[in-house]
Design an enzyme around this catalytic site. Sequence first.
Site, PDB file in Angstrom:
ATOM      1  N   HIS A 113       0.829  -1.215   0.000  1.00  0.00           N
ATOM      2  CA  HIS A 113       0.000   0.000   0.000  1.00  0.00           C
ATOM      3  C   HIS A 113       0.861   1.263   0.000  1.00  0.00           C
ATOM      4  O   HIS A 113       1.219   1.787   1.051  1.00  0.00           O
ATOM      5  CB  HIS A 113      -0.913  -0.021   1.234  1.00  0.00           C
ATOM      6  CG  HIS A 113      -2.056   0.946   1.149  1.00  0.00           C
ATOM      7  ND1 HIS A 113      -3.303   0.659   1.657  1.00  0.00           N
ATOM      8  CD2 HIS A 113      -2.146   2.197   0.630  1.00  0.00           C
ATOM      9  CE1 HIS A 113      -4.109   1.693   1.449  1.00  0.00           C
ATOM     10  NE2 HIS A 113      -3.426   2.640   0.829  1.00  0.00           N
ATOM     11  N   ASP A 164      -8.775   2.885  -3.870  1.00  0.00           N
ATOM     12  CA  ASP A 164      -8.253   3.451  -2.617  1.00  0.00           C
ATOM     13  C   ASP A 164      -8.148   4.976  -2.667  1.00  0.00           C
ATOM     14  O   ASP A 164      -7.833   5.565  -3.691  1.00  0.00           O
ATOM     15  CB  ASP A 164      -6.878   2.895  -2.274  1.00  0.00           C
ATOM     16  CG  ASP A 164      -6.425   3.388  -0.909  1.00  0.00           C
ATOM     17  OD1 ASP A 164      -7.128   3.129   0.068  1.00  0.00           O
ATOM     18  OD2 ASP A 164      -5.389   4.071  -0.836  1.00  0.00           O
ATOM     19  N   HIS A 213     -10.920   0.528   0.449  1.00  0.00           N
ATOM     20  CA  HIS A 213     -10.730   1.578   1.441  1.00  0.00           C
ATOM     21  C   HIS A 213     -12.089   1.680   2.138  1.00  0.00           C
ATOM     22  O   HIS A 213     -13.021   2.259   1.596  1.00  0.00           O
ATOM     23  CB  HIS A 213     -10.350   2.867   0.703  1.00  0.00           C
ATOM     24  CG  HIS A 213     -10.378   4.107   1.537  1.00  0.00           C
ATOM     25  ND1 HIS A 213      -9.255   4.877   1.732  1.00  0.00           N
ATOM     26  CD2 HIS A 213     -11.375   4.719   2.209  1.00  0.00           C
ATOM     27  CE1 HIS A 213      -9.579   5.920   2.498  1.00  0.00           C
ATOM     28  NE2 HIS A 213     -10.856   5.850   2.801  1.00  0.00           N
ATOM     29  N   ASP A 269       0.763   2.597   3.797  1.00  0.00           N
ATOM     30  CA  ASP A 269      -0.105   3.669   3.281  1.00  0.00           C
ATOM     31  C   ASP A 269       0.704   4.958   3.110  1.00  0.00           C
ATOM     32  O   ASP A 269       0.232   6.057   3.424  1.00  0.00           O
ATOM     33  CB  ASP A 269      -1.325   3.903   4.181  1.00  0.00           C
ATOM     34  CG  ASP A 269      -2.395   4.761   3.500  1.00  0.00           C
ATOM     35  OD1 ASP A 269      -2.229   5.104   2.314  1.00  0.00           O
ATOM     36  OD2 ASP A 269      -3.386   5.088   4.181  1.00  0.00           O
TER      37      ASP A 269
HETATM   38 ZN    ZN Z   1      -7.197   4.289   1.754  1.00  0.00          ZN
END
Ligand code: ZN
Length: 433
Positions: free
Chosen positions: A64, A156, A183, A309
């Site tokens: 991610h 996402d 998400h 992320d």
């Molecule tokens: Zn996200």
Amino acid sequence: MNLLIRNGRLLDPAHRRDEVTDVLIENGKVARIGRTLKAEGPKSDIQVIDGTDRWVVPGLVDVHVHLREPGFEYKETIKTGTEAAAAGGFTSVCCMPNTQPVNDNQAVTRLIREKARQEGRVHVFPIGAVTKDSKGEELAEIGELAEAGCVAITDDGKPVMNSGVMRRAMEYALAFDLPVIDHCEDEHLMDGGVMNEGVVSMELGLRGIPAAAEEVMVARNLILAELTGARLHLAHVSTAGSVRLIREAKSRGARVTAETCPHYFSLTEEAVRGYNTDAKMNPPLRTVQDRDAIRQGLKDGTLDVIATDHAPHTEDEKNREFDLAPFGIVGLETALPLTLRLVEEGVLSLDEAVAKLTVHPARVMRLNKGHLGIGADADLCLIEPEAAWTVEPARFHSKSRNTPFAGWRMKGLVAMTIVEGRVVYSTEEIRAV
Ligand SMILES: [Zn+2]
């Protein structure tokens, strides 16, 4: 150039290895593992690396990452993002499709792969969009994305709100054996919120995002995954309720995997006090109870993967009032030491921690990465476990500096990162690549 790493502590959860040994790398592959190896051939062809008091682990795999290219090169590029990855010990990253244009077609996927081949420091695996322009309406050409090399699909940055669209996306993805990543956030429950909904948001006078905004979508996605049989991967899990739902679904045998990020097991909503925009992220930092549940979920295997992320934004963008600043923090260069804290604190064994950063994420994306079997790509990193350092954002390799961990004391330093037998990052200056 071949490499011989001598006398390191090899940690390879995929092969249940934890031993002091040598690793010989030939032609970009792991050639041999064993005590006191000798390289064949002329001496000048081999570089010996001293692994004494170091850990030798498979290169970390991040499922991610936002590399921001194409479209937002002022935040990050494939070049700088993969340099940050290499500095953090990552040798493979999967990049999210919310670029400009969105990676919803083969042309964008090919562009990313080509750029990554030319300028990337580590392996880059693109993730395609679920819907055209990630608008949540019309499905993207999922088969074509798979054919062009996308390893998963997601919108996402935002959820796929329409459950019918999500169902069809899962059915298509199943046909190509791609995981669907969501998400999880109900936009109506989010309702313009900027941090976790609770006591702190009330005190700060900021609009809150309830835990339920995440949890209703986790529940929906689990139900749809069980309906369709698709492989579901849940991004950046942040709440106790989500952990509970995933645990229950797994106990029923649902094909679901889940990730959390270092900030969710390291921080709480308290970090937002002072209107700190470097603690503004989506999903938001939650309560102590949520943080503890995330740790428990990692420990009992409900949460399979630690992902970053990594979401770079410029200083100007973050240097606004809290409501207006964008969501997200960088994470590639702090993920490993933050994960090692969980080992220090007894939450995870070292083996489990390494697995959640290597072989587990690789398995989610069906990548032959994250392990050091004989014949595997020589993607690995050397760690100095006792080395202490302070997070100085100015020294990040990422183009962006938005981290809530500035000034934190860390233990565990990436000393060297190797991709297919080439040293792509080293704290020592001697490395010629
Ligand atoms: Zn996200």
